[in-house]
Design a protein around this motif. Structure first.
Motif: not given
Length: 416
Positions: A318, A322, A332-334, A361, A367
């Motif tokens: 992840h 990012i 960027a959104y988790g 997250i 994020y």
């Protein structure tokens, strides 16, 4: 009834705490091969309105055999509208140069999606560098010239592509949850009766539709089968990205579905796509007018390895996504991983990893924002499982109602 012992809960809490203790903010991982990450296109007033992530062909079926002297007709469901359109064709996974003889488009607002029927007087050809025919090299893709054609938001654009010679295996999207149609010969301007349904639900070659209009940008929904729309009815556009698209239109933002059923963060998976860390540039960064991405990936790494892939490994992947998004100027959104209790490959170790990833997250701040899909679909009385009314039946994939809950849980303020 799910019975969870106090000792199991304590083990879960301890495991999450251990992961959080060792997973500290890290420097961005360098892109593979030492090359700088791809940058977002200079979109100007062009924005992606529809897209699909492509994979290699299946072992059998039309994608494997390809076509010759045939026309494929496919329906793309647009998010934002505009005054002009252009279409991207892909030969990313082809085995020979792909010869395209002619391509046409026609807008469709009211006809049922599950038919090939169009108004023949509205059919228009598109060109590639001024020519109707184009040959796409192996591994490449092409974007058509702009075509002045008004298209409405939340409407269909029907794309018909003629292949005069044998194509070989076709680049595809296996789980399109949409009907494709084929006809013998050059039928790109045909009204529809000459077409027949292609078995299955795959899409072929067409990978993106852009529009020129007033939209402010596009949001890519990046993930696996849950993003792809597993278990939704054919031709109904009820995946969570479809339902979210209807909301994003209110903010002037397009929605691009980059989900692939079976996709993983860390492993290539044939027609389930290249590993997410490998396809991110093509399916996210290089989309037209993209301004951000929602990442919902990792549950397949966890469950298909029965917990052998650790939360630390998933989090590291992840972080790489990012870093690549930020290097391209994207937000960027988790998205938290949704429950999978009682589904095949469920393990206690996998559950611990899922919970640890979700904790990271929600709390790490790495994020720009959190999209809490787990909270949207879990059963408040038995939170290890999907709420029964949202469960498609396999205890892994939400149904259309669950996808609606996911879409509604998205904070539209994230996109302005």
């Amino acid at each position: 009834m799910i019975v969870v012992s106090d000792s199991w809960v304590q083990s879960l809490i301890s495991a999450i705490a251990a992961v959080v203790a060792v997973v500290q903010p890290a420097a961005p991982l360098p892109p593979e091969g030492g090359q700088p990450p791809a940058q977002v296109r200079k979109a100007g007033d062009w924005v992606g309105s529809w897209a699909t992530a492509v994979t290699e062909a299946d072992k059998t079926g039309l994608s494997a055999t390809g076509v010759a002297n045939a026309t494929l007709r496919q329906v793309t469901h647009l998010s934002v509208g505009g005054s002009s359109v252009r279409v991207r064709l892909s030969n990313r996974f082809g085995t020979r140069p792909l010869v395209v003889g002619r391509t046409t488009v026609v807008p469709r607002k009211t006809m049922p999606a599950a038919t090939p029927n169009v108004e023949i007087l509205q059919v228009l050809p598109i060109t590639f560098r001024g020519k109707g025919a184009v040959t796409i090299p192996v591994g490449a893709e092409v974007m058509s010239d702009p075509l002045a054609l008004p298209v409405a938001e939340d409407s269909d654009l029907v794309v018909s592509t003629y292949f005069p010679t044998a194509t070989g295996p076709l680049t595809q999207h296996p789980a399109g949850y949409a009907t494709a149609f084929s006809a013998y010969g050059e039928q790109t301007a045909g009204g529809g009766p000459q077409y027949r349904k292609v078995p299955g639900m795959a899409r072929f070659v067409v990978s993106e539709v852009d529009v020129r209009g007033t939209a402010r940008g596009a949001l890519v929904l990046f993930g696996d089968s849950i993003t792809d729309g597993a278990a939704t009815p054919m031709d109904k556009n009820l995946r969570y990205p479809d339902q979210l698209a209807d909301l994003l239109i209110l903010r002037g933002v397009g929605a691009l579905n980059a989900g692939i059923a079976g996709n993983r963060l860390l492993a290539n998976a044939g027609n389930s796509g290249e590993a997410a860390i490998g396809r991110f540039e093509r399916d996210v960064v290089r989309r037209t007018g993209v301004q951000g991405v929602v990442v919902l990936e990792g549950i397949n790494d966890i469950r298909l390895t029965r917990g052998a892939i650790s939360a630390t490994q998933v989090i590291a992947a992840h972080r790489q996504l990012i870093a690549r998004a930020h290097a391209a100027g994207l937000k960027a959104y988790g998205a938290t991983l949704t429950p999978y209790w009682a589904s095949p490959q469920y393990t206690v170790g996998g559950e611990i990893a899922r919970q640890a990833v979700n904790h990271w997250i929600r709390t790490s701040g790495e994020y720009e924002g959190v999209v809490d899909f787990e909270a949207a679909v879990r059963d408040p009385k038995q939170p290890l499982r999907i709420m029964p009314g949202y469960d498609s039946g396999d205890h892994l994939h939400p149904n259309a109602a669950g996808f609606s809950a996911m879409a509604r849980s998205f904070d539209l303020n994230l996109v302005g």
